[in-house]
Write an enzyme that holds these catalytic residues in place. Sequence first.
Site, PDB file in Angstrom:
ATOM      1  N   SER A   1      -3.254  14.545   6.582  1.00  0.00           N
ATOM      2  CA  SER A   1      -4.299  14.192   5.624  1.00  0.00           C
ATOM      3  C   SER A   1      -5.642  13.999   6.323  1.00  0.00           C
ATOM      4  O   SER A   1      -5.695  13.515   7.463  1.00  0.00           O
ATOM      5  CB  SER A   1      -3.927  12.903   4.881  1.00  0.00           C
ATOM      6  OG  SER A   1      -5.017  12.424   4.110  1.00  0.00           O
TER       7      SER A   1
ATOM      8  N   ARG B   1       0.307   7.546  -7.962  1.00  0.00           N
ATOM      9  CA  ARG B   1      -0.749   6.632  -7.510  1.00  0.00           C
ATOM     10  C   ARG B   1      -2.088   6.877  -8.204  1.00  0.00           C
ATOM     11  O   ARG B   1      -3.067   6.189  -7.917  1.00  0.00           O
ATOM     12  CB  ARG B   1      -0.935   6.775  -5.996  1.00  0.00           C
ATOM     13  CG  ARG B   1       0.235   6.231  -5.216  1.00  0.00           C
ATOM     14  CD  ARG B   1       0.154   6.604  -3.747  1.00  0.00           C
ATOM     15  NE  ARG B   1      -0.928   5.947  -3.038  1.00  0.00           N
ATOM     16  CZ  ARG B   1      -0.890   4.700  -2.556  1.00  0.00           C
ATOM     17  NH1 ARG B   1       0.194   3.946  -2.760  1.00  0.00           N
ATOM     18  NH2 ARG B   1      -1.896   4.202  -1.879  1.00  0.00           N
TER      19      ARG B   1
ATOM     20  N   GLN C   1      -4.527  18.961   5.123  1.00  0.00           N
ATOM     21  CA  GLN C   1      -4.974  18.721   3.753  1.00  0.00           C
ATOM     22  C   GLN C   1      -6.414  18.233   3.744  1.00  0.00           C
ATOM     23  O   GLN C   1      -6.752  17.250   4.409  1.00  0.00           O
ATOM     24  CB  GLN C   1      -4.109  17.672   3.062  1.00  0.00           C
ATOM     25  CG  GLN C   1      -4.583  17.385   1.626  1.00  0.00           C
ATOM     26  CD  GLN C   1      -4.048  16.083   1.085  1.00  0.00           C
ATOM     27  OE1 GLN C   1      -3.034  16.058   0.402  1.00  0.00           O
ATOM     28  NE2 GLN C   1      -4.710  14.990   1.405  1.00  0.00           N
TER      29      GLN C   1
ATOM     30  N   LYS D   1      -3.005  21.384  -4.058  1.00  0.00           N
ATOM     31  CA  LYS D   1      -2.070  20.282  -4.265  1.00  0.00           C
ATOM     32  C   LYS D   1      -2.571  19.370  -5.381  1.00  0.00           C
ATOM     33  O   LYS D   1      -3.743  19.021  -5.421  1.00  0.00           O
ATOM     34  CB  LYS D   1      -1.902  19.478  -2.984  1.00  0.00           C
ATOM     35  CG  LYS D   1      -0.926  18.315  -3.086  1.00  0.00           C
ATOM     36  CD  LYS D   1      -0.800  17.611  -1.739  1.00  0.00           C
ATOM     37  CE  LYS D   1       0.221  16.496  -1.775  1.00  0.00           C
ATOM     38  NZ  LYS D   1      -0.199  15.362  -2.638  1.00  0.00           N
TER      39      LYS D   1
ATOM     40  N   TYR E   1       0.839  -1.205   0.000  1.00  0.00           N
ATOM     41  CA  TYR E   1       0.000   0.000   0.000  1.00  0.00           C
ATOM     42  C   TYR E   1       0.872   1.253   0.000  1.00  0.00           C
ATOM     43  O   TYR E   1       0.612   2.212  -0.718  1.00  0.00           O
ATOM     44  CB  TYR E   1      -0.929   0.003   1.214  1.00  0.00           C
ATOM     45  CG  TYR E   1      -1.790   1.238   1.306  1.00  0.00           C
ATOM     46  CD1 TYR E   1      -2.947   1.357   0.548  1.00  0.00           C
ATOM     47  CD2 TYR E   1      -1.427   2.298   2.142  1.00  0.00           C
ATOM     48  CE1 TYR E   1      -3.733   2.490   0.614  1.00  0.00           C
ATOM     49  CE2 TYR E   1      -2.209   3.443   2.218  1.00  0.00           C
ATOM     50  CZ  TYR E   1      -3.360   3.539   1.453  1.00  0.00           C
ATOM     51  OH  TYR E   1      -4.126   4.681   1.520  1.00  0.00           O
TER      52      TYR E   1
ATOM     53  N   TYR F   1      -9.527  16.563   1.899  1.00  0.00           N
ATOM     54  CA  TYR F   1     -10.249  15.840   0.848  1.00  0.00           C
ATOM     55  C   TYR F   1     -11.642  16.459   0.811  1.00  0.00           C
ATOM     56  O   TYR F   1     -12.316  16.534   1.836  1.00  0.00           O
ATOM     57  CB  TYR F   1     -10.367  14.357   1.187  1.00  0.00           C
ATOM     58  CG  TYR F   1      -9.261  13.484   0.676  1.00  0.00           C
ATOM     59  CD1 TYR F   1      -9.486  12.600  -0.369  1.00  0.00           C
ATOM     60  CD2 TYR F   1      -7.989  13.526   1.248  1.00  0.00           C
ATOM     61  CE1 TYR F   1      -8.481  11.765  -0.837  1.00  0.00           C
ATOM     62  CE2 TYR F   1      -6.976  12.698   0.793  1.00  0.00           C
ATOM     63  CZ  TYR F   1      -7.230  11.828  -0.250  1.00  0.00           C
ATOM     64  OH  TYR F   1      -6.226  11.015  -0.699  1.00  0.00           O
TER      65      TYR F   1
ATOM     66  N   ARG G   1      -5.161   0.440  -8.480  1.00  0.00           N
ATOM     67  CA  ARG G   1      -3.931  -0.059  -7.875  1.00  0.00           C
ATOM     68  C   ARG G   1      -4.034  -1.571  -7.702  1.00  0.00           C
ATOM     69  O   ARG G   1      -4.643  -2.060  -6.742  1.00  0.00           O
ATOM     70  CB  ARG G   1      -3.687   0.633  -6.538  1.00  0.00           C
ATOM     71  CG  ARG G   1      -3.611   2.157  -6.684  1.00  0.00           C
ATOM     72  CD  ARG G   1      -3.649   2.878  -5.366  1.00  0.00           C
ATOM     73  NE  ARG G   1      -3.829   4.316  -5.583  1.00  0.00           N
ATOM     74  CZ  ARG G   1      -4.238   5.166  -4.640  1.00  0.00           C
ATOM     75  NH1 ARG G   1      -4.501   4.732  -3.421  1.00  0.00           N
ATOM     76  NH2 ARG G   1      -4.383   6.448  -4.931  1.00  0.00           N
TER      77      ARG G   1
ATOM     78  N   HIS H   1       0.471  12.822  -7.069  1.00  0.00           N
ATOM     79  CA  HIS H   1       0.035  11.909  -5.996  1.00  0.00           C
ATOM     80  C   HIS H   1       0.982  10.718  -5.859  1.00  0.00           C
ATOM     81  O   HIS H   1       0.573   9.594  -5.578  1.00  0.00           O
ATOM     82  CB  HIS H   1      -1.390  11.415  -6.259  1.00  0.00           C
ATOM     83  CG  HIS H   1      -2.206  11.255  -5.012  1.00  0.00           C
ATOM     84  ND1 HIS H   1      -2.915  12.293  -4.448  1.00  0.00           N
ATOM     85  CD2 HIS H   1      -2.430  10.176  -4.216  1.00  0.00           C
ATOM     86  CE1 HIS H   1      -3.539  11.866  -3.369  1.00  0.00           C
ATOM     87  NE2 HIS H   1      -3.253  10.588  -3.194  1.00  0.00           N
TER      88      HIS H   1
END
Length: 389
Positions: A117, A289, A138, A262, A35, A140, A175, A286
């Site tokens: 985050s 990713r 940060q 960002k 991960y 989301y 992923r 990122h």
Amino acid sequence: MAKNKKEIQYDSQYPSVEDLRAKAKKRIPRFAFEYLDGGCNEDINLYKNTSEIRDVELLPYYLTAHTESKMKTELFGHIYDAPFGIAPVGLQGLMWPNSPEILAKAAFEHNIPFILSTVTTSSIERISELTEGRAWFQLYHPSETSVRDDILKRAEAAGCPVLVILCDVPTFGFRPRDIRNGLAMPPKMSINNILQILGKPQWAYNTLLHGQPNFETLRPYMPKNLNLRQLGKFMDQTFSGRLNEERIKPIRDMWKGKLVLKGVANEADAEKAVGLGLDGIIVSNHGGRQLDAGESTIKPLTRIANGYGDKIKVMMDSGLRSGPDIARTMASGAEFTFMGRSFMYGVAALGKQGGNHTISLLKTQLQQVMEQICCEDVKDFPKHLISKS
């Protein structure tokens, strides 16, 4: 053991981030390491990020008078001790228990920025306590305005000087390793994962000690006792990652501190950030990713810095793994840099000492580069760039 000054001390057994990565791989379950370590699709951009940074060459001046090389860097009214910080990383406590707190404390002690985050495993309030209100946050972007506004009020009350809004996750990256390991949405725990945990007793013990990792900042908005499938549904319903100008404008109106975008990867988005009155941008993909078919970060950085560096603070993350990488990125036009994986490798490898070790290591490497090329101030790095045109 390096001892340039008291806080610059690192374990000489691990004198590179690659050494930390190798140690981390041995200490944590495979699903957690993959991960952390992996990109999306075929990992092409993951590797391009670092390799293309390392195509940048610096020019040394050996007969120029030199007194001292200083890493101190002013950013948004604060003088940091080095031109790099700790980037936001989701689910940090999965990779090493209590890691956001370890890293936030180390960043505070070394006077570099730590970005928390929304989807990591410590809360805004706890990280603010550890950093005396110096940590960045940060966001989301939540689907519901009420959740967005409440999170912003909490970040303001916690004293966060800088809010970072994320624009490069309009959809979750594909992923393959995470899908195989059950870490896609909704997550699931397999027999293989349990066997991997049993094979890493120190990780398992620390996880028991600190508790199962949770999205601590989001806890007030989550129904109680969610199972893994319900958690996946909650995350899908709670976040709408696609930003646009109309979503950014109310955030700019509400947030009185510095506001940074960002995930910028082209000049058009940089232009919009300037027009919206933002204070800074972080050129980023990122960490490779999200979009495997895109550019590495260093390529748009150079264009964006040349076109907009006099209008907005231009920073960069994704692909940096060493002091020389920081120097190359600064020479290419970044005013500041951030790293995520490098610090997580450090904590996964060395636990409580990982934050201090990794920061000290990067400071030592960067200091050596500055002295070698006769760069007395980080603002002078562009003078040492060897142009490829």
